[in-house]
Design a protein around this motif. Sequence first.
Motif, PDB file in Angstrom:
ATOM      1  N   UNK A 215       0.798  -1.036   0.229  1.00  0.00           N
ATOM      2  CA  UNK A 215       0.038  -0.283  -0.076  1.00  0.00           C
ATOM      3  C   UNK A 215       0.667   1.768   0.124  1.00  0.00           C
ATOM      4  N   UNK A 216       1.272   1.919  -1.572  1.00  0.00           N
ATOM      5  CA  UNK A 216       2.213   2.773  -1.019  1.00  0.00           C
ATOM      6  C   UNK A 216       1.184   3.585  -2.412  1.00  0.00           C
ATOM      7  N   UNK A 217       1.851   5.369  -2.164  1.00  0.00           N
ATOM      8  CA  UNK A 217       1.654   6.087  -3.627  1.00  0.00           C
ATOM      9  C   UNK A 217       2.116   5.910  -4.935  1.00  0.00           C
ATOM     10  N   UNK A 218       2.188   6.411  -6.243  1.00  0.00           N
ATOM     11  CA  UNK A 218       2.419   5.759  -6.951  1.00  0.00           C
ATOM     12  C   UNK A 218       3.806   7.305  -7.035  1.00  0.00           C
ATOM     13  N   UNK A 219       5.149   6.698  -7.672  1.00  0.00           N
ATOM     14  CA  UNK A 219       6.118   7.207  -7.489  1.00  0.00           C
ATOM     15  C   UNK A 219       7.085   7.290  -9.260  1.00  0.00           C
ATOM     16  N   UNK A 220       8.725   8.144  -9.229  1.00  0.00           N
ATOM     17  CA  UNK A 220       8.329   7.957 -10.687  1.00  0.00           C
ATOM     18  C   UNK A 220       9.041   6.775 -11.482  1.00  0.00           C
ATOM     19  N   UNK A 221       8.361   6.408 -12.236  1.00  0.00           N
ATOM     20  CA  UNK A 221       8.933   4.846 -12.664  1.00  0.00           C
ATOM     21  C   UNK A 221       7.493   3.762 -12.268  1.00  0.00           C
ATOM     22  N   UNK A 222       6.608   4.361 -11.577  1.00  0.00           N
ATOM     23  CA  UNK A 222       6.052   3.310 -11.623  1.00  0.00           C
ATOM     24  C   UNK A 222       4.458   3.103 -13.014  1.00  0.00           C
ATOM     25  N   UNK A 223       3.780   1.694 -13.939  1.00  0.00           N
ATOM     26  CA  UNK A 223       2.807   2.228 -14.206  1.00  0.00           C
ATOM     27  C   UNK A 223       1.479   2.668 -13.690  1.00  0.00           C
ATOM     28  N   UNK A 224       1.028   3.200 -13.416  1.00  0.00           N
ATOM     29  CA  UNK A 224      -0.262   3.902 -13.114  1.00  0.00           C
ATOM     30  C   UNK A 224      -0.999   2.829 -14.012  1.00  0.00           C
ATOM     31  N   UNK A 225      -2.550   1.972 -13.852  1.00  0.00           N
ATOM     32  CA  UNK A 225      -3.611   1.302 -14.220  1.00  0.00           C
ATOM     33  C   UNK A 225      -4.660   2.135 -13.709  1.00  0.00           C
ATOM     34  N   UNK A 253     -13.871  11.034 -24.079  1.00  0.00           N
ATOM     35  CA  UNK A 253     -13.007   9.974 -24.963  1.00  0.00           C
ATOM     36  C   UNK A 253     -12.809   9.651 -23.452  1.00  0.00           C
ATOM     37  N   UNK A 254     -12.763   7.917 -23.570  1.00  0.00           N
ATOM     38  CA  UNK A 254     -12.680   6.760 -22.317  1.00  0.00           C
ATOM     39  C   UNK A 254     -11.809   5.768 -22.376  1.00  0.00           C
ATOM     40  N   UNK A 255     -11.621   5.312 -20.998  1.00  0.00           N
ATOM     41  CA  UNK A 255     -10.211   3.941 -21.306  1.00  0.00           C
ATOM     42  C   UNK A 255     -10.691   2.965 -20.155  1.00  0.00           C
ATOM     43  N   UNK A 256     -10.387   1.921 -20.239  1.00  0.00           N
ATOM     44  CA  UNK A 256     -10.170   0.877 -19.274  1.00  0.00           C
ATOM     45  C   UNK A 256      -9.238   0.509 -19.018  1.00  0.00           C
ATOM     46  N   UNK A 257      -8.711  -0.173 -16.995  1.00  0.00           N
ATOM     47  CA  UNK A 257      -7.781  -0.140 -17.542  1.00  0.00           C
ATOM     48  C   UNK A 257      -6.643  -0.074 -18.528  1.00  0.00           C
ATOM     49  N   UNK A 307     -11.730  13.078 -15.819  1.00  0.00           N
ATOM     50  CA  UNK A 307     -12.083  12.004 -15.192  1.00  0.00           C
ATOM     51  C   UNK A 307     -11.029  10.836 -14.527  1.00  0.00           C
ATOM     52  N   UNK A 308     -10.363  11.147 -13.672  1.00  0.00           N
ATOM     53  CA  UNK A 308      -9.684   9.462 -13.566  1.00  0.00           C
ATOM     54  C   UNK A 308      -9.490   8.820 -12.345  1.00  0.00           C
ATOM     55  N   UNK A 309     -10.075   7.446 -12.600  1.00  0.00           N
ATOM     56  CA  UNK A 309      -9.975   6.693 -11.169  1.00  0.00           C
ATOM     57  C   UNK A 309      -8.501   6.007 -11.450  1.00  0.00           C
ATOM     58  N   UNK A 314       1.563  -0.776 -11.110  1.00  0.00           N
ATOM     59  CA  UNK A 314       2.020  -1.519 -11.570  1.00  0.00           C
ATOM     60  C   UNK A 314       4.115  -1.228 -11.797  1.00  0.00           C
ATOM     61  N   UNK A 315       5.113  -1.942 -11.387  1.00  0.00           N
ATOM     62  CA  UNK A 315       6.531  -1.367 -11.763  1.00  0.00           C
ATOM     63  C   UNK A 315       7.017  -2.650 -12.650  1.00  0.00           C
ATOM     64  N   UNK A 316       8.161  -1.650 -13.340  1.00  0.00           N
ATOM     65  CA  UNK A 316       8.503  -2.375 -14.312  1.00  0.00           C
ATOM     66  C   UNK A 316       9.336  -3.489 -13.641  1.00  0.00           C
ATOM     67  N   UNK A 317       9.572  -4.984 -14.327  1.00  0.00           N
ATOM     68  CA  UNK A 317      10.732  -5.702 -13.468  1.00  0.00           C
ATOM     69  C   UNK A 317      11.456  -6.461 -14.665  1.00  0.00           C
ATOM     70  N   UNK A 318      12.662  -5.867 -14.496  1.00  0.00           N
ATOM     71  CA  UNK A 318      14.337  -6.226 -15.125  1.00  0.00           C
ATOM     72  C   UNK A 318      14.666  -7.476 -14.929  1.00  0.00           C
ATOM     73  N   UNK A 319      14.997  -8.628 -16.360  1.00  0.00           N
ATOM     74  CA  UNK A 319      15.444  -9.392 -16.300  1.00  0.00           C
ATOM     75  C   UNK A 319      16.992  -8.927 -15.291  1.00  0.00           C
ATOM     76  N   UNK A 320      17.196  -9.987 -14.945  1.00  0.00           N
ATOM     77  CA  UNK A 320      18.065 -10.452 -13.857  1.00  0.00           C
ATOM     78  C   UNK A 320      19.533 -10.900 -15.311  1.00  0.00           C
ATOM     79  N   UNK A 321      20.753  -9.791 -14.756  1.00  0.00           N
ATOM     80  CA  UNK A 321      21.914  -9.921 -15.818  1.00  0.00           C
ATOM     81  C   UNK A 321      22.335 -10.524 -15.648  1.00  0.00           C
ATOM     82  N   UNK A 322      22.579 -11.576 -16.752  1.00  0.00           N
ATOM     83  CA  UNK A 322      23.508 -13.141 -15.524  1.00  0.00           C
ATOM     84  C   UNK A 322      23.570 -13.927 -17.284  1.00  0.00           C
TER      85      UNK A 322
END
Length: 496
Positions: A215-225, A253-257, A307-309, A314-322
């Motif tokens: 439970x946290x607020x949106x920060x730089x780099x996050x993706x808001x749905x 103009x409308x949009x879902x998800x 009007x936005x809800x 979501x957060x972008x997850x990068x693969x391991x550099x291996x």
Amino acid sequence: MGRACVCIANDTETQTNLEGMELTSTEMTETNETAEQQSEVTPTHEHTHVHEHDHEHMHSHAPALNPELTREIEVEAGADEVSKSFKTVVKRYQKLARIPGFRAGKVPESLIRSKFAKEVRQEVLESLVSERFRKAIEEQKLRPISEPQLRQLQLLDGQPLKFTAAFEVAPVIDIAGYDSVQVSKPDVALTNEEFDAELNRVLDSHATVEPVEEDRALVEGDWAEIQFRGEVKDLAQTVTEEGVQNAAAQAPITGEDVLIEIGGKNTLPAFNEALRGAKVGQELKFEVDYPADFGERRLAGQSVSYDVTVKGIKHKSFPERDAEFAKQLGNYESWEDFEAKLREHAAGRKKDALDNAAKDKMLGDLIQRFQFPVPEAFVQQQIEARLDRGLRALAQQGMSVEDMRKLDFGRLREAQRDQAINEVKASMLLDRISEAEGVTVEDEDVDRELLMLSLQSHEPLEALRERLSRDGGLDRIREQMRREKTGSVLYEKLSA
């Protein structure tokens, strides 16, 4: 210029054909003026050239010539020689003609002359004009590089043959001092920032977007749905009992998800400011003023009330550099191996781009330094080549043949002219410099180029080689390779 080394379309083929001077009915150009002077002359004609993408080019039958390079010669043949040629052709027609009521080989000469007048005259024209023209240019030591235009042509049985032929010759190009042109070599070293950008592009293309459980607020780099509804504000509004309303109703103009990256390069500042710090379930109201050049035409220059809800974070997850991820990317032994190859590839691309730009500038400087008249025949060939490439690109983008036919080809050709002239000049300069520098192209280099073309076109190598040898394409490829090699040799020499 788009490339460091450019090519005159079919210039080698043109020169070779004209040096051989095997003129045919399509290679000899009679002007309309000549045709009008004689009732027996076969009328001039237009021809429609339909290319692979099925567009039509209407070519002038008597193209303009550059006055500075135009030469004219007067050609004559005696009446006896003309009559002899007519008689030879008529006799051959007598042997070959099959006309009801006459045995083979017994058709009267008078009937052949009346029934096949145009055909007989055309064959005489081809043989006499071709032979006399070739002899005249050899005597005067001229080398035409354009199709000869025949003017004031007089050809009647029993009378002397007379005509004037106009054509272009190659310009004299003085390249003295070409090797003193100043060329600055750019710094092509790949910076750490440039490598990091390349690496981030690779990682970003393999990243996954995962939901944030805490439970946290949106920060730089996050993706808001988000879920949203936007009302476009009309420039003309009215006041009613229910408040301010748009005069012209527009669908909302409308949009879902919908996913929006906070701080992303494609996210509008208004969305960043409104969503940054918001939590799941929060409802937001804000306005967005879209710029006039916004990509979506419906929104360009408009103001939209949203009007936005916020439905999720979501957060972008990068693969391991291996090593495992490196093997997914290609034939790499380790992550360090992948990074080394990526750095090498990125450095090579940067070097090629900067070197090509420097070569283009070098050629531009050479063009400005060495002024000479350009054959109009070459310019027209290059305009056609550029136009063909452009139309093929439009076809690949989905333009229909019908829409292509509606294009203003006259305007398109004129728009290509300045660039075509520069490309022709660059090619002619490179040809002269290649002679001075002794630049040659080895057979094995041509073989490698053919192999690449074969792989790209999925055409068997030997079939490709045979086809290109037959239509002169192989010589053109070798000439283009020599120009590119000359450009590179000269660049290294002048930037050393």
